[in-house]
Design an enzyme around this catalytic site. Structure first.
Site: not given
Lengths: 425, 395
Positions: B89, B343
């Site tokens: 991430c 996201h």
């Protein structure tokens, strides 16, 4: 010279869950247990670290998770046995539990040191009506060895082409012959022949109590009572445990000498069991395990594996067998590093198998399951361990837990074994 | 020369974040890249190199597995170099860091960092959940999912500190309220604590509304040197510090003795490095606005602690006292964060950089923190095994 051996230690693994059957109850393993995990747990339970390492492992089961390719080496890895080990598997009939003892006696007599015998059974289908799940492990040594529990002497063997219970490739449940044929001419007859052979061969000697294990529990019970035996008290609590059943019955009868008669179809084996003083205590302990457990309606089936196609690799599994199966890390400065860091040389050391829960979650999105609880344990040496929890159990923070070997999945057509956390009982 | 204080952000853009069925991976990438170049008042021909952040190409049929995705999305860009980076991430922010290094090294005058992810061409369960379940280590990590990994922290945190599931829900409520002022956010409807608590369970104690959604989206920034930016007379923001930290192992992270499941030492390490570069010694006093990695509600609480806004265990107090609210002393996730923005893994870090750059440039529209001069963007990768922290300021 008669090949015989000394029983030095024994352990039984009988799942707590007991499902009611027509004749009583049977031990029911969870979906993530198989003949390998049950046998490995029995071997581990022998506490072999306090005993001389065995030179051989004989594994008897008629429900091996791998039809070809071997399972004994898996048992050995999970149980942490040394790799310098002779292994052999007996997978033909439940009689092989006793055949394993005969083979062990031969190895020991030939100077083979201590031999581990383990036998297990894991039902594959409801068609195995009388069967239960469980395992027995025995550590055998030379006759007269210190700490002996019983002297075991193979007596007679029998072999003829006669089938009363068999499987063809792909069969989940065994096929069975005509009941009257089995009763009159099948394995029960073979057991009777073995009993008669013993009586004929040793005139004047006080007859040991006969113990009969055969393909039909009912017919075996009738023969045992007719011969003056005590009857199979385990069957109604555990079911027939395949290759493990003759060994379980042997342990339960260690209070006095017995003649164990095991027959499957036309194959038979008899064993004279002469207990030492410690035999009665072991028999009582095993009896307690047989009587324990809790009745359940059914054990949860294996969850659907929708969307679950996990990665697996044969080379990886081999490279990492130490960390996955033996739970070994690398010892450095008194600390066990797990999993072993790449390239770090050093002595391998198994992780402790007990600890307490640091944290947990119950995950509902992991595919193929109705949810799985994941935990982080702080093991007894302070190290961390991350794993699934046994199906049907829930662990809480600070709760004591133990690690048990289970099968995770069959990604790539290979069975992946690892360790799960369980409540300490 | 170092990155710190020498690299300028002169252009930025982001696509809408959400479930975008009518746009493909390359469409999103192209929109963000072209938008950033236009915002920098440059032409594509003036961009000398690019860095692409895409973490999960397999969710988009392998698009984005190499830098050629950029040359495909931007005809005429080839044969200029494009490098793909991937650090879980942290991927997007790591693309910015790599691009900034090229500027700092003097290798290029103008570079592009773009992050893009197309996660919703497959259903949410077919996205990262299935990939994690199927492709992680056959034994060591079996049973792991991203929500399950962070839920381990939530349970330990609530066991150790004065924190309840209502506190966790309050993070989602705060960030969804913030997203109402962000036109690119995936979700802009307000939430209540009750709604969060009644949402379907994902990994106890986290429910669906404690979790970031899976999202399509892209974001891009254009970088140059501070000297060149100043000489051009353009508005620009300065990267005062940017740092990546990683732990020694991915699966091994689950088994590390030092893992207390109350925070992430990798964030503390990245923050320490970025703060050293930027000369920050009192983050709560010196930072005006923060975008941090709230992939799950618990994560924002521990991030605030790991970033030094408060002592460990006091993240809940910060939330309860409104310190991190839109009107608070240090607003956190004014964009709506991952909770409400969504996201798209490779794009998120770039979007955060853009958000903070916009804040210090005074162009954050309804989300603008008055007088904001310095802000921070933070991403956390994998099961807490990588972290990137960037301090961005007005010149």
């Amino acid at each position: 010279m008669t090949a015989r051996c000394e029983l030095l230690a024994a352990a039984t693994i009988l799942p707590d869950d007991r499902v009611r059957t027509r004749g009583g109850h049977r031990c029911a393993a969870q979906y993530d247990e198989d003949a390998v995990t049950l046998a490995a747990q029995a071997v581990i339970a022998l506490r072999q670290d306090r005993l001389e390492p065995p030179s051989a492992l004989i594994f008897a089961t008629v429900t091996p998770p791998y039809e070809e390719g071997g399972c004994a080496q898996l048992v050995a890895e999970i149980a942490g046995l040394p790799s310098q080990l002779f292994t052999v598997e007996l997978t033909a009939t439940p009689r092989d539990g006793l055949a394993a003892v005969r083979l062990a006696c031969g190895l020991i007599c030939a100077g083979g040191g201590h031999v581990l015998v383990c036998a297990s059974h894991r039902r594959r289908a409801d068609g195995e009506r009388e069967a239960g799940d469980g395992a027995v492990a025995l550590l055998l040594g030379p006759p007269g060895a210190e700490g002996g529990i019983a002297l075991l002497t193979p007596v007679h063997s029998h072999a003829e082409e006669l089938r009363d219970r068999w499987r063809l490739p792909g069969d989940l449940a065994p096929r069975e012959g005509d009941a009257s044929f089995t009763d009159e001419l099948g394995s029960t007859r073979v057991a009777r022949l073995l009993a008669e052979a013993r009586q004929a061969g040793e005139p004047g000697e006080e007859a040991p109590q006969p113990i009969v294990v055969a393909s039909s529990s009912r017919a075996a019970g009738r023969l045992e009572r007719a011969l003056g035996g005590p009857g199979d008290q385990a069957f109604v609590r555990t079911g027939l445990l395949g290759c493990a059943h003759p060994l379980l019955r042997m342990l339960l009868c260690l209070g006095e000498p017995s003649l164990l008669l095991a027959a499957s179809g036309g194959l038979g084996e008899s064993l004279l069991v002469e207990p030492e003083a410690a035999g009665a205590a072991l028999a009582a302990e095993v009896s307690g395990r047989v009587a324990a457990g809790r009745e359940v309606d059914a054990v949860p089936p294996s969850p659907a594996a929708l969307g679950f196609d996990p990665y697996a690799s044969g080379p990886r599994a081999w490279r990492e067998r130490g960390q996955d199966l033996r739970l070994e890390g690398v010892l450095r400065d008194g600390e066990i590093l797990y999993p072993p860091p790449a390239g770090l040389q050093g002595p391998r050391q198994p992780l402790p198998r007990r600890g307490r829960v640091i944290t947990h979650t119950f995950d509902y999105v992991y595919p193929g399951a109705d949810g799985v609880q994941m935990v982080v344990l702080e093991l007894e040496d302070g190290s961390r361990f991350y794993c699934q929890v046994l199906p049907g159990q829930r662990l809480q923070i600070d709760e004591e837990a133990q690690l048990l070997p289970r099968r995770l999945h069959e990604g790539g057509g290979m069975i992946q074994y690892f360790w799960k956390a369980a409540q300490c009982r | 020369m170092p990155i710190a204080g020498e690299v300028a952000i002169i252009g930025s853009a982001a696509t809408r974040f959400g479930v975008i069925h009518d746009r493909g991976y390359l469409d999103l990438l192209a929109e963000a890249a072209r938008g950033a170049i236009a915002d920098a008042q440059l032409t594509q021909d003036e961009i000398e190199a690019a860095w692409l952040g895409t973490a999960e190409p397999l969710t988009a049929a392998l698009l984005g597995d190499a830098g050629t995705a950029v040359t495909e999305a931007l005809p005429g860009f080839a044969p200029r170099p494009v490098t793909r980076v991937s650090t879980f991430c942290c991927t997007g922010m790591e693309a910015v860091r790599a691009a900034a290094m090229a500027i700092a090294a003097g290798e290029h005058d103008y570079v592009l960092a773009v992050g893009a992810e197309k996660m919703r061409d497959v259903p949410p369960r077919g996205s990262l959940v299935a990939r994690t379940a199927n492709l992680t280590h056959p034994t060591l990590a079996k049973g792991r999912t991203a929500p399950g990994q962070f839920a381990l922290l939530a349970n330990r945190y609530m066991h150790e500190y004065d924190c309840t599931v209502e506190d966790l829900a309050a993070v989602a409520v705060k960030n969804h309220a913030n997203a109402a002022r962000n036109p690119i956010a995936q979700y802009s409807d307000p939430l209540t604590v009750e709604q969060v608590l009644k949402a379907p369970r994902v990994a106890e104690p986290l429910g669906v509304l404690d979790c970031t959604p899976t999202t399509d989206g892209a974001a891009a920034v254009v970088l140059t040197s501070v000297d060149r930016a100043r000489a051009s007379g353009r508005r620009f923001a300065v990267i005062e510090g940017i740092a990546l930290a990683v732990v020694d192992g991915y699966y091994a992270g689950f088994y590390h003795d030092e893992a207390d499941y109350l925070g992430f030492h990798v964030t503390r390490a990245a923050a320490a490095s970025a703060y050293r570069q930027a000369g920050i010694t009192a983050p709560r006093q010196q930072l005006d606005v923060i975008e941090c990695h709230d992939c799950f509600t618990i994560t924002e609480l521990v991030n605030c602690e790991d970033l030094g806004l408060c002592e460990r265990g006091e993240g809940v107090r910060l939330l309860r006292e409104g310190v991190t609210s839109a009107e608070g002393e240090v607003p956190v996730n004014l964009s709506g964060g991952l909770q409400a923005c969504g996201h798209p893994v490779g794009a998120t870090g770039v979007r955060m950089i853009k958000e903070i750059a916009d804040q210090v440039l005074g162009r954050a529209d309804e989300r603008q923190v008055q007088g904001a001069r310095r802000g921070l963007a933070h991403t956390l990768g994998g099961p807490g095994v990588a972290s990137c922290v960037a301090v961005i300021a007005a010149p």
